[in-house]
Scaffold this motif. Structure first.
Motif, short mmCIF file in Angstrom:
data_model
loop_
_atom_site.label_atom_id
_atom_site.label_comp_id
_atom_site.label_asym_id
_atom_site.label_seq_id
_atom_site.Cartn_x
_atom_site.Cartn_y
_atom_site.Cartn_z
N VAL A 1 72.35 27.31 31.42
CA VAL A 1 71.47 26.18 31.70
C VAL A 1 70.26 26.60 32.54
CG1 VAL A 1 72.70 25.32 33.75
CG2 VAL A 1 71.49 23.72 32.31
N LEU A 2 70.45 27.57 33.44
CA LEU A 2 69.32 28.04 34.25
C LEU A 2 68.38 28.91 33.43
CD1 LEU A 2 70.97 28.85 37.71
CD2 LEU A 2 69.92 26.74 36.92
N VAL A 3 68.95 29.75 32.58
CA VAL A 3 68.11 30.59 31.71
C VAL A 3 67.26 29.69 30.80
CG1 VAL A 3 68.12 32.38 29.91
CG2 VAL A 3 69.79 32.48 31.78
N HIS A 4 67.87 28.60 30.32
CA HIS A 4 67.15 27.68 29.43
C HIS A 4 66.04 26.91 30.15
CE1 HIS A 4 70.33 27.26 25.98
NE2 HIS A 4 69.94 28.49 26.18
N HIS A 5 66.07 26.93 31.48
CA HIS A 5 65.05 26.20 32.25
C HIS A 5 64.15 27.14 33.05
CE1 HIS A 5 67.72 22.83 31.36
NE2 HIS A 5 66.73 22.03 31.70
N ASP A 6 64.15 28.41 32.68
CA ASP A 6 63.39 29.39 33.44
C ASP A 6 61.91 29.33 33.03
OD1 ASP A 6 62.13 31.77 34.32
OD2 ASP A 6 64.08 32.73 34.51
N ARG A 7 61.07 29.00 33.98
CA ARG A 7 59.64 28.83 33.70
C ARG A 7 59.00 30.09 33.13
NH1 ARG A 7 55.42 25.47 37.19
NH2 ARG A 7 56.87 23.92 36.45
N GLU A 8 59.43 31.25 33.62
CA GLU A 8 58.83 32.50 33.12
C GLU A 8 59.13 32.72 31.65
OE1 GLU A 8 59.58 36.09 35.28
OE2 GLU A 8 58.95 35.15 37.15
N LEU A 9 60.27 32.21 31.21
CA LEU A 9 60.67 32.41 29.81
C LEU A 9 60.11 31.33 28.89
CD1 LEU A 9 64.41 33.30 30.48
CD2 LEU A 9 62.62 34.90 29.78
N TRP A 10 59.93 30.13 29.42
CA TRP A 10 59.61 28.98 28.56
C TRP A 10 58.25 28.37 28.86
CZ3 TRP A 10 62.80 28.44 24.59
CH2 TRP A 10 64.08 28.98 24.70
N SER A 11 57.47 29.02 29.67
CA SER A 11 56.16 28.53 30.11
C SER A 11 56.31 27.27 30.97
CB SER A 11 55.17 28.34 28.96
OG SER A 11 55.37 27.11 28.34
N ASP A 12 55.17 26.71 31.39
CA ASP A 12 55.26 25.71 32.46
C ASP A 12 55.67 24.31 32.00
OD1 ASP A 12 53.02 25.08 31.19
OD2 ASP A 12 51.64 25.37 32.88
N ASP A 13 56.09 24.16 30.73
CA ASP A 13 56.64 22.85 30.35
C ASP A 13 58.16 22.97 30.13
OD1 ASP A 13 56.76 24.23 27.98
OD2 ASP A 13 56.04 22.56 26.75
N GLU A 14 58.78 23.85 30.92
CA GLU A 14 60.20 24.16 30.69
C GLU A 14 61.12 22.95 30.88
OE1 GLU A 14 58.65 24.83 33.45
OE2 GLU A 14 59.98 24.41 35.13
N THR A 15 60.69 21.95 31.64
CA THR A 15 61.57 20.79 31.83
C THR A 15 61.26 19.67 30.82
OG1 THR A 15 60.05 19.87 33.46
CG2 THR A 15 61.91 21.16 34.32
N GLU A 16 60.20 19.87 30.04
CA GLU A 16 59.79 18.84 29.07
C GLU A 16 60.58 18.95 27.77
OE1 GLU A 16 57.38 16.27 28.76
OE2 GLU A 16 57.62 16.42 30.93
#
Ligand code: HEM
Length: 188
Positions: free
Chosen positions: A91-106
């Protein structure tokens, strides 16, 4: 209380694709498993798969993987002796900003529009079903089942979250909504 966005635009897009492919015919397993046969079917596959992938990214059912080292193992520059417990917090990897860019919580299914490997830049950072020899053996079945359920719902109904919904994800073996997910259905 936090207000939840409903992303009705995505519901609308998915419904258009379902209706384009199946009309009012009952979606069947053959239809869903031959989604890649025609161009329109590919659209359904893409839209619904994009949405399901994004849901599994934000809310992976298995939030944490654990492993116990059996034999002395070299992992990069780490030497792990037997008995060490390793935890991989999906769940943390899936929300990592570096991996998913700055809309990681969207909720943004568009990120999967060119497939998982483009979305993850070739990395293994999207792992709702795990990778490798112990990956989920039911993943194709689970995705097919979810697509079937979504197609059937979208063909006949529109839905929205009930105002009584409280966003409280919690883990009881798998990740779940603590107080359920009451939805209001409307006939199309
Ligand atoms: C959305 C639905 C599902 C998700 C997110 C999911 C996720 C996972 C994950 C992450 C693992 C790896 C656990 C670990 O290594 O510690 C796993 C393993 C497994 N899953 Fe699933 N699963 C789903 C549905 C299913 C279904 C429908 C079945 C059976 C029909 C199934 C059968 C299994 C089995 C047997 C394993 C163990 C595989 C092994 O250890 O070799 N799963 N699943």
């Amino acid at each position: 209380m936090e207000t939840r966005k409903m992303y009705l635009d995505w519901q609308h897009r998915a419904r258009e694709d379902v209706l384009q492919v199946f009309g009012d015919k009952k979606p069947d397993f053959d239809g869903l498993s031959h989604l890649k046969v025609t161009i329109t079917n590919e659209i359904l596959h893409a839209q619904v798969t994009m949405i399901l992938n994004e849901v599994l990214r934000l809310y992976p059912s298995v939030v944490l993987l654990d492993r116990t080292v059996q034999n002395k193992t070299q992992l990069g520059n780490l030497t792990l002796p037997p008995g060490v417990h390793l935890y991989l917090p999906t769940v943390l990897v899936h929300h990592d900003r570096e991996l998913w860019s700055d809309d990681e919580t969207e909720f943004n299914p568009e990120r999967f529009s060119e497939g998982v490997s483009k979305a993850t830049k070739g990395g293994l950072c999207f792992s709702p079903f795990e990778w490798g020899p112990q990956a989920c053996i039911g993943q194709n079945f689970a995705m097919m089942e979810a697509k079937m359920a979504l197609a059937l719902i979208l063909q006949h109904l529109t839905f929205e979250l009930s105002p009584s919904y409280v966003h409280a994800s919690f883990t009881f073996i798998t990740l779940q909504p603590q107080f359920g997910a009451p939805i209001i259905l409307h006939k199309c």
